[in-house]
Design a protein around this motif. Structure first.
Motif, PDB file in Angstrom:
ATOM      1  N   CYS A  61       0.848  -1.202   0.000  1.00  0.00           N
ATOM      2  CA  CYS A  61       0.000   0.000   0.000  1.00  0.00           C
ATOM      3  C   CYS A  61       0.879   1.246   0.000  1.00  0.00           C
ATOM      4  CB  CYS A  61      -0.897  -0.013   1.239  1.00  0.00           C
ATOM      5  SG  CYS A  61      -2.016   1.412   1.279  1.00  0.00           S
ATOM      6  N   THR A  72       0.704  -3.333   6.931  1.00  0.00           N
ATOM      7  CA  THR A  72       0.850  -3.383   5.470  1.00  0.00           C
ATOM      8  C   THR A  72       1.768  -2.259   4.969  1.00  0.00           C
ATOM      9  OG1 THR A  72      -1.361  -4.300   5.251  1.00  0.00           O
ATOM     10  CG2 THR A  72      -0.433  -3.321   3.280  1.00  0.00           C
ATOM     11  N   ALA A  73       1.693  -1.104   5.661  1.00  0.00           N
ATOM     12  CA  ALA A  73       2.467   0.066   5.221  1.00  0.00           C
ATOM     13  C   ALA A  73       3.955  -0.255   5.104  1.00  0.00           C
ATOM     14  CB  ALA A  73       2.255   1.219   6.196  1.00  0.00           C
ATOM     15  N   GLY A  77      -4.036  -2.568   1.326  1.00  0.00           N
ATOM     16  CA  GLY A  77      -4.252  -1.601   0.252  1.00  0.00           C
ATOM     17  C   GLY A  77      -5.330  -0.572   0.559  1.00  0.00           C
ATOM     18  N   GLU A  78      -5.240   0.560  -0.128  1.00  0.00           N
ATOM     19  CA  GLU A  78      -6.261   1.613  -0.034  1.00  0.00           C
ATOM     20  C   GLU A  78      -7.180   1.443  -1.244  1.00  0.00           C
ATOM     21  OE1 GLU A  78      -7.713   4.167   1.739  1.00  0.00           O
ATOM     22  OE2 GLU A  78      -8.879   4.194  -0.108  1.00  0.00           O
ATOM     23  N   PHE A  88       0.108   3.189  11.923  1.00  0.00           N
ATOM     24  CA  PHE A  88      -0.381   2.112  12.790  1.00  0.00           C
ATOM     25  C   PHE A  88      -0.562   0.795  12.031  1.00  0.00           C
ATOM     26  CE2 PHE A  88      -3.651   4.684  10.940  1.00  0.00           C
ATOM     27  CZ  PHE A  88      -4.390   3.745  10.257  1.00  0.00           C
ATOM     28  N   CYS A  89      -0.175   0.769  10.734  1.00  0.00           N
ATOM     29  CA  CYS A  89      -0.598  -0.346   9.877  1.00  0.00           C
ATOM     30  C   CYS A  89       0.581  -1.205   9.426  1.00  0.00           C
ATOM     31  CB  CYS A  89      -1.329   0.230   8.665  1.00  0.00           C
ATOM     32  SG  CYS A  89      -1.736  -1.010   7.442  1.00  0.00           S
ATOM     33  N   GLY A 146      -0.117   3.982   1.200  1.00  0.00           N
ATOM     34  CA  GLY A 146      -0.687   4.841   2.245  1.00  0.00           C
ATOM     35  C   GLY A 146       0.264   5.226   3.367  1.00  0.00           C
ATOM     36  N   ALA A 147       1.160   4.318   3.754  1.00  0.00           N
ATOM     37  CA  ALA A 147       2.175   4.586   4.795  1.00  0.00           C
ATOM     38  C   ALA A 147       1.605   5.025   6.143  1.00  0.00           C
ATOM     39  CB  ALA A 147       3.185   5.606   4.274  1.00  0.00           C
ATOM     40  N   CYS A 148       0.446   4.485   6.529  1.00  0.00           N
ATOM     41  CA  CYS A 148      -0.130   4.858   7.827  1.00  0.00           C
ATOM     42  C   CYS A 148       0.721   4.279   8.967  1.00  0.00           C
ATOM     43  CB  CYS A 148      -1.567   4.349   7.941  1.00  0.00           C
ATOM     44  SG  CYS A 148      -2.630   5.047   6.662  1.00  0.00           S
ATOM     45  N   GLY A 193      -8.652  -5.224   3.788  1.00  0.00           N
ATOM     46  CA  GLY A 193      -7.358  -5.899   3.886  1.00  0.00           C
ATOM     47  C   GLY A 193      -6.233  -4.986   3.421  1.00  0.00           C
ATOM     48  N   VAL A 214      -9.203   5.370   3.902  1.00  0.00           N
ATOM     49  CA  VAL A 214      -8.774   6.479   4.761  1.00  0.00           C
ATOM     50  C   VAL A 214      -9.413   7.794   4.280  1.00  0.00           C
ATOM     51  CG1 VAL A 214      -6.594   5.440   5.527  1.00  0.00           C
ATOM     52  CG2 VAL A 214      -6.606   6.888   3.505  1.00  0.00           C
TER      53      VAL A 214
HETATM   54  S1  SF4 Z   1      -3.689  -0.442   4.091  1.00  0.00           S
HETATM   55 FE1  SF4 Z   1      -4.981   1.295   4.766  1.00  0.00          FE
HETATM   56  S2  SF4 Z   1      -4.265   1.687   6.847  1.00  0.00           S
HETATM   57 FE2  SF4 Z   1      -2.663   0.451   5.851  1.00  0.00          FE
HETATM   58  S3  SF4 Z   1      -1.192   1.941   5.002  1.00  0.00           S
HETATM   59 FE3  SF4 Z   1      -2.699   1.485   3.400  1.00  0.00          FE
HETATM   60  S4  SF4 Z   1      -4.251   3.098   3.610  1.00  0.00           S
HETATM   61 FE4  SF4 Z   1      -3.074   3.074   5.508  1.00  0.00          FE
END
Ligand code: SF4
Length: 340
Positions: free
Chosen positions: A110, A119-120, A161-162, A116-117, A112-114, A159, A195
């Motif tokens: 992803c 996957t990031a 990905g954004e 707390f996540c 997104g680079a959040c 799951g 998000v």
């Molecule tokens: S999967 Fe969602 S929460 Fe995780 S980094 Fe990507 S956008 Fe952010």
């Protein structure tokens, strides 16, 4: 060659017409593709051999494989799925007494680079196609039938990905899975979680995408949200709220705000009051989520007492709120834990 599941219906119709086959073949082929999810054209038993040969010449079919299945003591199953290029994603099956939910991925990694996540941390590799997104559901449907003798009732797009950064494939997926040619799952039972990409939220309303919308909010002020969701800097809260109001005005569907409680970061009384204020701006409800830690996580779960105090502030503000039970923590299949 193109994957036949990724072409628009119009292209399939034109192909049938060009090859002078009767138009009812379109419906038959769609049933094989989406209801039975066949792995080869030869499995399309009611399609004449000559037409199957023509289809084979022009199109391919999604290749995917189960790499690993992990089972949590609470019954949650996490499946690692690989595709033709060895790209892998995780999908989760969550059986409960009243429903069987699947949580599926829309991107490999992803962008997104959040903060707390999980996957990031793997960065972004590529978008999944509509067929690859659908393949996860079909795979979990097979597992649900064979292991539990049950069928999938709910789909959550939460799951890896954004989803709104892969808009076309995700919108087509929602429309197909809810259609009669697909699994015919009600739009009420499909939830897309984002998000928040305002222009895509407005497009969802205009396109009448068949699903409900949840926003991974996790902070109710720009100052805090910027720290954990980098995309918030590009699409700050006022813009997001404007798009949500537009979405509601067209779809009349209430928004769900997902709020992950992170110890000492967003779980104070002031944070709860800011959330109440935000929720009043659009018809909405709140799902509070206890944080599920993962290796390398920078945050901790809020203590139970803090979570119940937070919830009480929302209830006193007359916000429809519930604390969502998280499943699959022991196999890293819970919210924010998917990593591959
Ligand atoms: S999967 Fe969602 S929460 Fe995780 S980094 Fe990507 S956008 Fe952010």
């Amino acid at each position: 060659m193109k994957d036949i599941r990724n072409i628009p219906k119009k292209e399939l119709e034109a192909f049938i017409k060009e090859n002078k086959a009767p138009m009812f073949r379109v419906q038959q082929i769609e049933n094989w593709l989406w209801r039975n999810f066949v792995g080869s054209f030869d499995e399309m038993l009611n399609i004449p051999a000559q037409l199957r040969t023509l289809l084979k010449k022009h199109y391919t079919l999604t290749v995917f494989q189960t790499e690993k299945i992990s089972e949590s003591p609470d019954g949650t199953l996490k499946v690692l799925v690989s595709f033709y290029d060895k790209a892998m994603v995780e999908a989760v099956l969550i059986p409960e007494s009243q429903r069987v939910t699947v949580c599926i991925s829309t991107q490999v990694g992803c962008p997104g680079a959040c903060a707390f996540c999980a996957t990031a941390s793997m960065g972004f590799k590529r978008n999944l196609t509509k067929a690859e997104i659908y393949a996860q559901v079909m795979l979990l449907q097979e597992i649900a039938e064979s292991r539990l003798n049950r069928s999938i009732s709910n789909v959550v797009i939460m799951g890896m990905g954004e989803p709104l950064l892969n808009y076309n494939a995700v919108a087509d997926f929602c429309n197909m899975i809810s259609s009669e040619n697909g699994l015919h799952i009600s739009a009420q039972k499909i939830t897309l979680s984002s998000v928040g990409i305002p222009e895509k939220i407005e497009r969802m309303a205009d396109d009448n995408v068949r699903c409900k919308l949840a926003i991974s909010l996790h902070a109710a002020t720009n100052e805090k949200r910027d720290k954990i969701i980098p995309l918030n800097k590009k699409h700050p809260l006022p813009q997001l709220m404007k798009s949500l109001n537009y979405y509601y005005s067209i779809s009349h569907k209430e928004i769900t705000f997902e709020y992950l409680l992170l110890k000492g970061f967003n779980d104070s009384r002031e944070d709860a009051e800011a959330l109440v204020k935000l929720c009043r701006k659009v018809p909405s409800k709140v799902n509070l989520i206890a944080f599920n830690s993962f290796p390398g996580a920078n945050y901790e779960r809020s203590p139970d007492l803090v979570m119940s105090d937070f919830m009480a502030v929302l209830e006193a503000g007359r916000i429809n709120v519930r604390l969502r039970k998280s499943r699959g923590g022991s196999i890293n299949a819970a919210c924010g834990q998917l990593l591959h």
